[in-house]
Write an enzyme that holds these catalytic residues in place. Structure first.
Site, PDB file in Angstrom:
ATOM      1  N   ASP A  73       0.814  -1.212   0.000  1.00  0.00           N
ATOM      2  CA  ASP A  73       0.000   0.000   0.000  1.00  0.00           C
ATOM      3  C   ASP A  73       0.850   1.265   0.000  1.00  0.00           C
ATOM      4  O   ASP A  73       0.471   2.284  -0.594  1.00  0.00           O
ATOM      5  CB  ASP A  73      -0.926   0.008   1.220  1.00  0.00           C
ATOM      6  N   GLU A 147      -4.540  10.221   4.810  1.00  0.00           N
ATOM      7  CA  GLU A 147      -4.811  11.121   5.927  1.00  0.00           C
ATOM      8  C   GLU A 147      -3.740  12.191   6.100  1.00  0.00           C
ATOM      9  O   GLU A 147      -2.608  12.040   5.626  1.00  0.00           O
ATOM     10  CB  GLU A 147      -4.933  10.343   7.240  1.00  0.00           C
ATOM     11  N   ASP A 176      -2.224  13.012  21.979  1.00  0.00           N
ATOM     12  CA  ASP A 176      -0.919  12.818  21.357  1.00  0.00           C
ATOM     13  C   ASP A 176      -0.902  13.364  19.935  1.00  0.00           C
ATOM     14  O   ASP A 176       0.164  13.617  19.373  1.00  0.00           O
ATOM     15  CB  ASP A 176      -0.559  11.332  21.327  1.00  0.00           C
ATOM     16  N   THR A 187      -9.665   3.169   6.848  1.00  0.00           N
ATOM     17  CA  THR A 187      -9.291   1.800   7.211  1.00  0.00           C
ATOM     18  C   THR A 187      -7.855   1.707   7.727  1.00  0.00           C
ATOM     19  O   THR A 187      -7.368   0.607   7.983  1.00  0.00           O
ATOM     20  CB  THR A 187      -9.427   0.865   5.988  1.00  0.00           C
ATOM     21  N   GLY A 188      -7.185   2.855   7.875  1.00  0.00           N
ATOM     22  CA  GLY A 188      -5.783   2.855   8.281  1.00  0.00           C
ATOM     23  C   GLY A 188      -5.571   3.355   9.697  1.00  0.00           C
ATOM     24  O   GLY A 188      -6.124   2.832  10.661  1.00  0.00           O
ATOM     25  N   TYR A 189      -4.750   4.403   9.822  1.00  0.00           N
ATOM     26  CA  TYR A 189      -4.363   4.939  11.136  1.00  0.00           C
ATOM     27  C   TYR A 189      -5.587   5.388  11.928  1.00  0.00           C
ATOM     28  O   TYR A 189      -5.698   5.156  13.136  1.00  0.00           O
ATOM     29  CB  TYR A 189      -3.397   6.103  10.914  1.00  0.00           C
ATOM     30  N   SER A 190      -6.532   6.018  11.261  1.00  0.00           N
ATOM     31  CA  SER A 190      -7.741   6.483  11.944  1.00  0.00           C
ATOM     32  C   SER A 190      -8.492   5.323  12.583  1.00  0.00           C
ATOM     33  O   SER A 190      -8.962   5.422  13.720  1.00  0.00           O
ATOM     34  CB  SER A 190      -8.654   7.213  10.951  1.00  0.00           C
ATOM     35  N   LEU A 191      -8.602   4.211  11.875  1.00  0.00           N
ATOM     36  CA  LEU A 191      -9.290   3.038  12.406  1.00  0.00           C
ATOM     37  C   LEU A 191      -8.611   2.519  13.658  1.00  0.00           C
ATOM     38  O   LEU A 191      -9.264   2.156  14.647  1.00  0.00           O
ATOM     39  CB  LEU A 191      -9.351   1.941  11.340  1.00  0.00           C
TER      40      LEU A 191
END
Length: 291
Positions: A73, A147, A176, A187-191
């Site tokens: 990715d 993001e 933080d 579907t990445g860091y936010s998830l």
């Protein structure tokens, strides 16, 4: 048709699959071009016998019908930067691990290239997020597919991110950091920080705090027509910001805002692929852990 191949790191064990890709593209009469980064990787692994041209300019890239990202990715995100506002359709060949965006498995190379050649595909338009600032950042590549993130740097102390929507005060996040994600990036860091899943065609952005101090602070979904601006405070004079996998350090004096980019990323969607299938297969969404 003309196709550009892009890769950042080519492992020796997948070079045979890359050779298969070249064979299939040649068999379907594609003209093969590669980025300078991928040319270096091919030469490193003995690819001098492969026939291709090297892209040397933005004008060369503009002539492409497709871009094939070879890797994970992260490589596909870099391909989005390479393409930018040219909006050339991108297909991700997964030679990495998860492959949530790079959806084509190596064993499906033959079928996938046949689908491209026979126009058996759809194009998904994915929202990009654009960073606005009074100083040039990220070498002018101020957009991302997943993001934008503000994060503390070199300190255990939290930061405070005062956040505004279209100039109206929203909240002050003691945390933080803070993430503003596109539907693709949901579907990445936010998830992983408790943010919601959003389908790719949704017209929204999601604001997700990273380890917030307040228990009553939760992610919020806003229209992608909104402009989100920030003021940052903390004990440190420097903070980190990132667009996808690219990051840089800034001072608290930097004025920042994000909004939807004017252009979008075009991802190739092959038959028998659906976002919900990927959720189940790659993220084990809905998987019954009792079995």
């Amino acid at each position: 048709m003309k196709v550009a191949l892009h890769g950042l790191a080519l492992k020796a064990e997948v070079f045979s699959e890359v050779q298969s890709l070249f064979n299939e593209l040649t068999a379907h009469q594609f003209e093969i071009f590669v980025t300078e980064q991928f040319d270096k990787q091919l030469r490193k692994h003995g690819g001098k016998s492969l026939s291709y041209w090297v892209l040397e300019s933005r004008q060369d890239m503009a002539a492409m019908d497709f871009v094939i990202s070879i890797g994970g990715d992260g490589t596909l995100l870099d391909a989005v930067c390479q393409v930018g506002d040219l909006e050339i359709p991108i297909l991700g060949l997964n030679t990495g691990r998860l492959g949530f965006l790079a959806t084509v498995a190596t064993e499906k190379i033959s079928d996938s290239i046949a689908d491209l050649a026979n126009n058996n595909y759809q194009i998904e338009s994915r929202t990009l997020i654009s960073l606005q600032s009074h100083r040039k950042l990220f070498n002018g590549l101020n957009f991302g597919l997943n993001e934008f993130t503000i994060h503390k740097r070199d300190t255990s102390s939290m930061i405070t991110v005062h956040t505004y929507i279209d100039g109206k005060y929203l909240n002050s996040y003691w945390a933080d950091g803070l993430i503003v994600s596109t539907p693709t990036g949901s579907t990445g860091y936010s998830l992983s920080c408790g943010g919601p899943l959003i389908s790719p065609e949704a017209k929204n952005l999601v604001i997700t705090p990273v380890s917030p101090h307040n228990l009553n602070v939760r992610p919020i979904i806003v229209s992608d027509e909104s402009e989100i601006s920030f003021e940052i405070e903390g004990r440190s004079e420097k903070f980190l910001i990132s667009l996808d996998s690219r990051s840089t350090s800034i001072s608290s004096e930097m004025k920042l805002s994000v909004k939807k980019e004017k252009f979008s990323a075009k991802l190739v969607k092959l038959p028998h692929y659906h976002f919900f299938d990927t959720l189940r297969q790659k993220l084990n969404w809905g998987f019954d852990m009792r079995n």
